[in-house]
Design a protein around this motif. Structure first.
Motif, PDB file in Angstrom:
ATOM      1  N   GLN A  13      63.604  21.901  50.751  1.00  0.00           N
ATOM      2  CA  GLN A  13      61.481  21.829  50.505  1.00  0.00           C
ATOM      3  C   GLN A  13      61.799  23.573  49.833  1.00  0.00           C
ATOM      4  O   GLN A  13      62.621  24.151  49.848  1.00  0.00           O
ATOM      5  N   ALA A  14      60.327  23.821  49.584  1.00  0.00           N
ATOM      6  CA  ALA A  14      60.562  24.767  48.689  1.00  0.00           C
ATOM      7  C   ALA A  14      60.425  26.063  49.427  1.00  0.00           C
ATOM      8  O   ALA A  14      59.966  26.061  50.139  1.00  0.00           O
ATOM      9  N   GLY A  15      60.647  26.592  48.937  1.00  0.00           N
ATOM     10  CA  GLY A  15      61.255  27.949  50.322  1.00  0.00           C
ATOM     11  C   GLY A  15      62.593  27.810  51.029  1.00  0.00           C
ATOM     12  O   GLY A  15      62.940  28.776  50.597  1.00  0.00           O
ATOM     13  N   GLY A  16      63.017  26.877  50.071  1.00  0.00           N
ATOM     14  CA  GLY A  16      64.077  26.827  50.820  1.00  0.00           C
ATOM     15  C   GLY A  16      65.741  27.319  49.571  1.00  0.00           C
ATOM     16  O   GLY A  16      65.290  27.615  48.761  1.00  0.00           O
ATOM     17  N   SER A  17      67.123  26.732  50.664  1.00  0.00           N
ATOM     18  CA  SER A  17      68.156  27.845  49.526  1.00  0.00           C
ATOM     19  C   SER A  17      68.598  26.712  49.494  1.00  0.00           C
ATOM     20  O   SER A  17      69.134  25.913  50.306  1.00  0.00           O
ATOM     21  N   LEU A  18      70.238  26.954  48.355  1.00  0.00           N
ATOM     22  CA  LEU A  18      70.607  26.170  48.708  1.00  0.00           C
ATOM     23  C   LEU A  18      72.049  26.795  47.870  1.00  0.00           C
ATOM     24  O   LEU A  18      71.720  27.954  47.293  1.00  0.00           O
ATOM     25  N   ARG A  19      73.817  26.656  47.799  1.00  0.00           N
ATOM     26  CA  ARG A  19      74.713  27.453  47.256  1.00  0.00           C
ATOM     27  C   ARG A  19      75.534  26.942  46.164  1.00  0.00           C
ATOM     28  O   ARG A  19      76.215  25.814  47.273  1.00  0.00           O
ATOM     29  N   LEU A  20      75.121  26.677  44.815  1.00  0.00           N
ATOM     30  CA  LEU A  20      76.154  25.724  44.117  1.00  0.00           C
ATOM     31  C   LEU A  20      77.707  26.551  43.765  1.00  0.00           C
ATOM     32  O   LEU A  20      77.857  27.795  44.012  1.00  0.00           O
ATOM     33  N   SER A  21      78.335  25.605  44.051  1.00  0.00           N
ATOM     34  CA  SER A  21      80.293  25.994  43.538  1.00  0.00           C
ATOM     35  C   SER A  21      80.552  25.068  42.308  1.00  0.00           C
ATOM     36  O   SER A  21      80.007  24.043  41.973  1.00  0.00           O
ATOM     37  N   CYS A  22      81.034  25.662  41.496  1.00  0.00           N
ATOM     38  CA  CYS A  22      82.089  25.364  40.920  1.00  0.00           C
ATOM     39  C   CYS A  22      83.656  25.994  40.327  1.00  0.00           C
ATOM     40  O   CYS A  22      83.782  27.173  40.110  1.00  0.00           O
ATOM     41  N   ARG A  77      89.238  30.693  41.762  1.00  0.00           N
ATOM     42  CA  ARG A  77      88.744  30.337  40.270  1.00  0.00           C
ATOM     43  C   ARG A  77      87.217  29.391  40.635  1.00  0.00           C
ATOM     44  O   ARG A  77      87.542  28.039  39.682  1.00  0.00           O
ATOM     45  N   THR A  78      87.128  30.901  41.355  1.00  0.00           N
ATOM     46  CA  THR A  78      85.470  29.347  41.480  1.00  0.00           C
ATOM     47  C   THR A  78      84.021  30.216  41.158  1.00  0.00           C
ATOM     48  O   THR A  78      84.262  30.986  41.571  1.00  0.00           O
ATOM     49  N   GLY A  79      83.017  29.611  40.398  1.00  0.00           N
ATOM     50  CA  GLY A  79      81.612  30.267  40.269  1.00  0.00           C
ATOM     51  C   GLY A  79      80.992  29.680  41.612  1.00  0.00           C
ATOM     52  O   GLY A  79      80.940  28.597  42.199  1.00  0.00           O
ATOM     53  N   TYR A  80      79.307  30.487  42.015  1.00  0.00           N
ATOM     54  CA  TYR A  80      78.655  29.986  41.858  1.00  0.00           C
ATOM     55  C   TYR A  80      77.020  30.307  42.020  1.00  0.00           C
ATOM     56  O   TYR A  80      77.070  31.636  40.566  1.00  0.00           O
ATOM     57  N   LEU A  81      76.448  29.688  42.490  1.00  0.00           N
ATOM     58  CA  LEU A  81      74.556  29.835  41.971  1.00  0.00           C
ATOM     59  C   LEU A  81      74.307  29.820  43.966  1.00  0.00           C
ATOM     60  O   LEU A  81      73.957  28.503  44.022  1.00  0.00           O
ATOM     61  N   GLN A  82      74.001  31.416  43.724  1.00  0.00           N
ATOM     62  CA  GLN A  82      73.091  31.373  45.108  1.00  0.00           C
ATOM     63  C   GLN A  82      71.781  31.231  44.921  1.00  0.00           C
ATOM     64  O   GLN A  82      71.136  32.051  43.992  1.00  0.00           O
ATOM     65  N   MET A  83      70.598  30.175  45.242  1.00  0.00           N
ATOM     66  CA  MET A  83      69.178  29.858  44.419  1.00  0.00           C
ATOM     67  C   MET A  83      68.937  30.016  46.015  1.00  0.00           C
ATOM     68  O   MET A  83      68.871  29.242  47.230  1.00  0.00           O
ATOM     69  N   ASN A  84      67.944  30.763  45.857  1.00  0.00           N
ATOM     70  CA  ASN A  84      67.079  31.196  47.061  1.00  0.00           C
ATOM     71  C   ASN A  84      65.056  31.320  46.819  1.00  0.00           C
ATOM     72  O   ASN A  84      65.161  30.820  45.740  1.00  0.00           O
TER      73      ASN A  84
END
Length: 127
Positions: A13-22, A77-84
């Protein structure tokens, strides 16, 4: 060759967060820069965040500054994108991308600067 596998996408939902990993495999010692690129439906790819693999200040698109954070763990050997504070306009397929060539940093502010790409992970933000 470097192989990249993204994970962590989903519906939020809008306002929420996700963390992507690579997760990177293969010739990971050759990675010079890592970026996260997104492609909204029917639109061009947009570079949202980038960072030099062995240290350096990250850079962000204006549209995500203050909300997204890029990071990498060299040992894993991992990248991340924290999205808030996600917004419906953040809905897109998100790709992790890397490049080994040691180009000037400005080249990595565009999706075209990257040679290796993951398969992408869908992020959908509902209003």
């Amino acid at each position: 060759q470097v192989q990249l596998v993204e994970s962590g996408g989903g519906l939020v939902q809008a306002g929420g967060s996700l963390r992507l990993s690579c997760a990177a495999s293969g010739r990971t010692f050759s990675i010079y820069y890592m970026g996260w690129v997104r492609q909204p439906p029917g639109k061009e790819r947009e570079l949202v965040a980038a960072i030099r693999w062995n240290g350096g200040s990250p850079s962000y698109a204006d549209s995500v500054k203050g909300r997204f954070t890029i990071a990498r763990d060299n040992a894993k050997r991992t990248g991340y994108l924290q999205m808030n504070s996600l917004k419906p306009e953040d809905t897109a397929v998100y790709y992790c991308a890397t490049d080994p060539r040691g180009l000037p940093g400005i080249m990595y502010s565009r999706a075209s600067g990257y040679n290796y790409w993951g398969q992408g992970t869908q992020v959908t933000v509902s209003s």
